[in-house]
Design a protein around this motif. Structure first.
Motif, PDB file in Angstrom:
ATOM      1  N   THR A   1       6.979  17.378   6.250  1.00 39.62           N
ATOM      2  CA  THR A   1       7.286  17.553   7.665  1.00 39.62           C
ATOM      3  C   THR A   1       7.308  16.212   8.384  1.00 39.62           C
ATOM      4  O   THR A   1       6.698  15.231   7.939  1.00 39.62           O
ATOM      5  N   HIS A   2       8.011  16.202   9.523  1.00 37.30           N
ATOM      6  CA  HIS A   2       8.049  14.986  10.331  1.00 37.30           C
ATOM      7  C   HIS A   2       6.659  14.624  10.828  1.00 37.30           C
ATOM      8  O   HIS A   2       6.283  13.455  10.883  1.00 37.30           O
ATOM      9  N   GLN A   3       5.850  15.632  11.188  1.00 40.50           N
ATOM     10  CA  GLN A   3       4.513  15.375  11.701  1.00 40.50           C
ATOM     11  C   GLN A   3       3.655  14.656  10.679  1.00 40.50           C
ATOM     12  O   GLN A   3       2.852  13.778  11.017  1.00 40.50           O
ATOM     13  N   ALA A   4       3.804  15.005   9.404  1.00 40.76           N
ATOM     14  CA  ALA A   4       3.025  14.355   8.361  1.00 40.76           C
ATOM     15  C   ALA A   4       3.364  12.868   8.273  1.00 40.76           C
ATOM     16  O   ALA A   4       2.474  12.025   8.099  1.00 40.76           O
ATOM     17  N   VAL A   5       4.649  12.540   8.400  1.00 36.25           N
ATOM     18  CA  VAL A   5       5.070  11.137   8.356  1.00 36.25           C
ATOM     19  C   VAL A   5       4.566  10.383   9.586  1.00 36.25           C
ATOM     20  O   VAL A   5       4.084   9.250   9.502  1.00 36.25           O
ATOM     21  N   VAL A   6       4.659  11.021  10.754  1.00 34.78           N
ATOM     22  CA  VAL A   6       4.166  10.393  11.982  1.00 34.78           C
ATOM     23  C   VAL A   6       2.667  10.136  11.895  1.00 34.78           C
ATOM     24  O   VAL A   6       2.170   9.113  12.382  1.00 34.78           O
ATOM     25  N   SER A   7       1.931  11.028  11.250  1.00 33.23           N
ATOM     26  CA  SER A   7       0.482  10.826  11.093  1.00 33.23           C
ATOM     27  C   SER A   7       0.189   9.566  10.283  1.00 33.23           C
ATOM     28  O   SER A   7      -0.767   8.842  10.580  1.00 33.23           O
ATOM     29  N   VAL A   8       1.004   9.297   9.260  1.00 32.51           N
ATOM     30  CA  VAL A   8       0.831   8.070   8.479  1.00 32.51           C
ATOM     31  C   VAL A   8       1.116   6.844   9.346  1.00 32.51           C
ATOM     32  O   VAL A   8       0.382   5.846   9.300  1.00 32.51           O
ATOM     33  N   MET A   9       2.168   6.919  10.149  1.00 32.43           N
ATOM     34  CA  MET A   9       2.504   5.797  11.029  1.00 32.43           C
ATOM     35  C   MET A   9       1.389   5.540  12.036  1.00 32.43           C
ATOM     36  O   MET A   9       1.044   4.398  12.337  1.00 32.43           O
ATOM     37  N   GLU A  10       0.793   6.609  12.571  1.00 31.04           N
ATOM     38  CA  GLU A  10      -0.301   6.469  13.526  1.00 31.04           C
ATOM     39  C   GLU A  10      -1.525   5.855  12.842  1.00 31.04           C
ATOM     40  O   GLU A  10      -2.198   4.984  13.415  1.00 31.04           O
TER      41      GLU A  10
ATOM     42  N   GLY B   1       1.653  18.564   2.793  1.00 34.75           N
ATOM     43  CA  GLY B   1       0.896  17.772   3.753  1.00 34.75           C
ATOM     44  C   GLY B   1      -0.237  16.965   3.148  1.00 34.75           C
ATOM     45  O   GLY B   1      -0.996  16.332   3.870  1.00 34.75           O
ATOM     46  N   GLN B   2      -0.348  16.940   1.824  1.00 36.52           N
ATOM     47  CA  GLN B   2      -1.404  16.163   1.167  1.00 36.52           C
ATOM     48  C   GLN B   2      -1.003  14.688   1.113  1.00 36.52           C
ATOM     49  O   GLN B   2       0.157  14.352   0.901  1.00 36.52           O
ATOM     50  N   TYR B   3      -1.994  13.802   1.315  1.00 35.82           N
ATOM     51  CA  TYR B   3      -1.748  12.362   1.318  1.00 35.82           C
ATOM     52  C   TYR B   3      -2.436  11.708   0.114  1.00 35.82           C
ATOM     53  O   TYR B   3      -3.528  12.124  -0.289  1.00 35.82           O
ATOM     54  N   ARG B   4      -1.774  10.660  -0.418  1.00 37.81           N
ATOM     55  CA  ARG B   4      -2.367   9.841  -1.470  1.00 37.81           C
ATOM     56  C   ARG B   4      -2.126   8.378  -1.120  1.00 37.81           C
ATOM     57  O   ARG B   4      -0.978   7.964  -0.946  1.00 37.81           O
ATOM     58  N   VAL B   5      -3.209   7.629  -1.013  1.00 31.11           N
ATOM     59  CA  VAL B   5      -3.124   6.199  -0.721  1.00 31.11           C
ATOM     60  C   VAL B   5      -3.406   5.460  -2.017  1.00 31.11           C
ATOM     61  O   VAL B   5      -4.546   5.463  -2.505  1.00 31.11           O
ATOM     62  N   ASN B   6      -2.353   4.857  -2.579  1.00 31.33           N
ATOM     63  CA  ASN B   6      -2.467   4.206  -3.892  1.00 31.33           C
ATOM     64  C   ASN B   6      -3.089   5.169  -4.914  1.00 31.33           C
ATOM     65  O   ASN B   6      -4.035   4.835  -5.631  1.00 31.33           O
ATOM     66  N   ASP B   7      -2.549   6.391  -4.939  1.00 34.00           N
ATOM     67  CA  ASP B   7      -2.957   7.456  -5.872  1.00 34.00           C
ATOM     68  C   ASP B   7      -4.342   8.017  -5.596  1.00 34.00           C
ATOM     69  O   ASP B   7      -4.866   8.800  -6.399  1.00 34.00           O
ATOM     70  N   GLN B   8      -4.962   7.636  -4.480  1.00 32.70           N
ATOM     71  CA  GLN B   8      -6.253   8.193  -4.095  1.00 32.70           C
ATOM     72  C   GLN B   8      -6.030   9.237  -2.988  1.00 32.70           C
ATOM     73  O   GLN B   8      -5.400   8.957  -1.968  1.00 32.70           O
ATOM     74  N   VAL B   9      -6.550  10.451  -3.215  1.00 28.55           N
ATOM     75  CA  VAL B   9      -6.346  11.528  -2.255  1.00 28.55           C
ATOM     76  C   VAL B   9      -7.074  11.215  -0.950  1.00 28.55           C
ATOM     77  O   VAL B   9      -8.218  10.754  -0.955  1.00 28.55           O
ATOM     78  N   ALA B  10      -6.392  11.471   0.168  1.00 26.77           N
ATOM     79  CA  ALA B  10      -6.986  11.268   1.495  1.00 26.77           C
ATOM     80  C   ALA B  10      -6.470  12.360   2.426  1.00 26.77           C
ATOM     81  O   ALA B  10      -5.360  12.860   2.253  1.00 26.77           O
ATOM     82  N   ASP B  11      -7.318  12.740   3.397  1.00 27.70           N
ATOM     83  CA  ASP B  11      -6.859  13.698   4.396  1.00 27.70           C
ATOM     84  C   ASP B  11      -6.473  12.948   5.659  1.00 27.70           C
ATOM     85  O   ASP B  11      -6.693  11.739   5.781  1.00 27.70           O
ATOM     86  N   VAL B  12      -5.924  13.666   6.619  1.00 29.32           N
ATOM     87  CA  VAL B  12      -5.372  13.002   7.796  1.00 29.32           C
ATOM     88  C   VAL B  12      -6.461  12.326   8.629  1.00 29.32           C
ATOM     89  O   VAL B  12      -6.214  11.305   9.278  1.00 29.32           O
TER      90      VAL B  12
ATOM     91  N   ILE C   1       0.882  -1.169   0.000  1.00 29.23           N
ATOM     92  CA  ILE C   1       0.000   0.000   0.000  1.00 29.23           C
ATOM     93  C   ILE C   1       0.920   1.220   0.000  1.00 29.23           C
ATOM     94  O   ILE C   1       1.649   1.465   0.960  1.00 29.23           O
ATOM     95  N   ARG C   2       0.904   1.967  -1.071  1.00 34.57           N
ATOM     96  CA  ARG C   2       1.819   3.095  -1.215  1.00 34.57           C
ATOM     97  C   ARG C   2       1.117   4.377  -0.769  1.00 34.57           C
ATOM     98  O   ARG C   2       0.070   4.759  -1.275  1.00 34.57           O
ATOM     99  N   VAL C   3       1.745   5.022   0.213  1.00 35.64           N
ATOM    100  CA  VAL C   3       1.209   6.267   0.763  1.00 35.64           C
ATOM    101  C   VAL C   3       2.187   7.385   0.417  1.00 35.64           C
ATOM    102  O   VAL C   3       3.327   7.393   0.900  1.00 35.64           O
ATOM    103  N   ALA C   4       1.752   8.307  -0.425  1.00 34.77           N
ATOM    104  CA  ALA C   4       2.595   9.449  -0.811  1.00 34.77           C
ATOM    105  C   ALA C   4       2.285  10.630   0.105  1.00 34.77           C
ATOM    106  O   ALA C   4       1.128  10.962   0.341  1.00 34.77           O
ATOM    107  N   VAL C   5       3.349  11.245   0.619  1.00 30.19           N
ATOM    108  CA  VAL C   5       3.217  12.414   1.492  1.00 30.19           C
ATOM    109  C   VAL C   5       3.853  13.592   0.769  1.00 30.19           C
ATOM    110  O   VAL C   5       5.074  13.623   0.564  1.00 30.19           O
ATOM    111  N   ALA C   6       3.047  14.560   0.382  1.00 38.31           N
ATOM    112  CA  ALA C   6       3.548  15.720  -0.353  1.00 38.31           C
ATOM    113  C   ALA C   6       4.121  16.757   0.602  1.00 38.31           C
ATOM    114  O   ALA C   6       3.897  16.713   1.814  1.00 38.31           O
ATOM    115  N   ALA C   7       4.852  17.713   0.046  1.00 41.41           N
ATOM    116  CA  ALA C   7       5.471  18.750   0.869  1.00 41.41           C
ATOM    117  C   ALA C   7       4.433  19.616   1.559  1.00 41.41           C
ATOM    118  O   ALA C   7       4.674  20.146   2.648  1.00 41.41           O
TER     119      ALA C   7
END
Length: 298
Positions: free
Chosen positions: A270-279, A231-242, A223-229
């Protein structure tokens, strides 16, 4: 030296007082801002070892809090390590503000001295000029009073600059050093928060990329989660918010057994954006994580 002070007149005493304060502050800051005193080597390692070994009791936290400024912040984190990440963050931020204030101690005073010393010298110059004009009389100038006025003007100007220049140099030096120490504490705290937060979840396994000469293993679902600069997230190319990230991960996992979450973070994310994905991965009961860094978007 006594004769110079006498020749400089009463304005020199204000500059002497400023110089004494400046020297005292410089000596105190040189001692207090040593990295070995603010952030002793091995402190983080000892804290993590004690936490993972269940040895971080009240006595350990009290001793850690009294050891150093870094210890104060780490102790605040340990006190709330078993609470929510938000509560832990709030406790660390509160203690961090107090520590940053202590690191900045006397800096305002030193900067004020650096700015005011030339003005004190200018005050002496004005007083000397008054004495020079006062030496003029209808019968002629008083040479002794004229010389006294010139001495007051020149000595005060010189001593004002002598005090101001080193004060400004050390003020800039200490300001840069405080900023560097605060950055160092921030990096250590980020590592502590991640370590303590996820140490409670033994099922979470982080796989770092590694090269291997062995035969390739069986391909697993990713499952590929892209984190943009931004703070936008994409889960398998699908946009998602936190707020919906955990649900998006669950939907992407579907019925796959133990899929791997690949976090592709922009270099400026940001580090917070990455931590949000881990959470979110933890909330979705996804136990495998791996990381990939992308070049910053242009």
């Amino acid at each position: 030296m006594v004769s110079i002070i006498e020749a400089a007149g009463w304005p020199i005493w204000t500059i002497i007082l400023a110089s004494i304060l400046s020297v005292a502050i410089i000596i105190e800051r040189l001692y207090s801002l040593r990295q070995s005193l603010v952030a002793p080597a091995g402190t983080l390692e000892n804290v993590i070892q004690a936490y993972q070994g269940r040895e971080a009791d009240e006595a350990f936290i009290t001793e850690l809090n009294a050891a150093s400024p870094l210890g104060q912040i780490l102790a605040a984190g340990l006190k709330t390590a078993d609470s929510s990440r938000e509560l832990m963050k709030e406790s660390i931020e509160e203690t961090g503000r107090a520590v940053a204030h202590d690191l900045d101690r006397f800096m305002t005073t030193l900067g004020t001295i650096a700015a005011m010393a030339p003005l004190l010298g200018l005050l002496g110059t004005v007083v000397g000029m008054i004495e020079i004009f006062g030496s003029q009389a209808p019968s002629g100038a008083n040479p002794q009073q004229l010389a006294q006025g010139i001495s007051v003007a020149l000595y005060n100007t010189a001593f004002g600059l002598i005090v101001a220049i080193p004060s400004m140099i050390f003020y800039r030096h200490f300001r840069a050093k405080v900023d560097a120490l605060v950055d160092l504490l921030l990096v250590i705290l980020i590592f502590l928060m991640v370590t303590t937060t996820y140490n409670r979840f033994a099922e979470l396994k982080i796989n770092l990329p590694a090269a291997s000469a062995d035969a390739p293993a069986e391909k697993t679902h990713e499952i590929r989660v892209a984190v943009a600069a931004d703070g936008q997230y994409r889960v398998n190319d699908q946009v998602a918010d936190v707020s919906s990230l955990a649900n998006a991960l669950k939907a992407a996992a579907g019925s796959q057994a133990d899929p791997t979450v690949v976090i592709e973070a922009d270099g400026k994310a940001t580090h917070q954006a990455v931590v949000s994905v881990m959470e979110a991965a933890r909330q979705a009961n996804l136990g495998k994580l791996t990381f990939a860094t992308r070049a910053p978007a242009r």
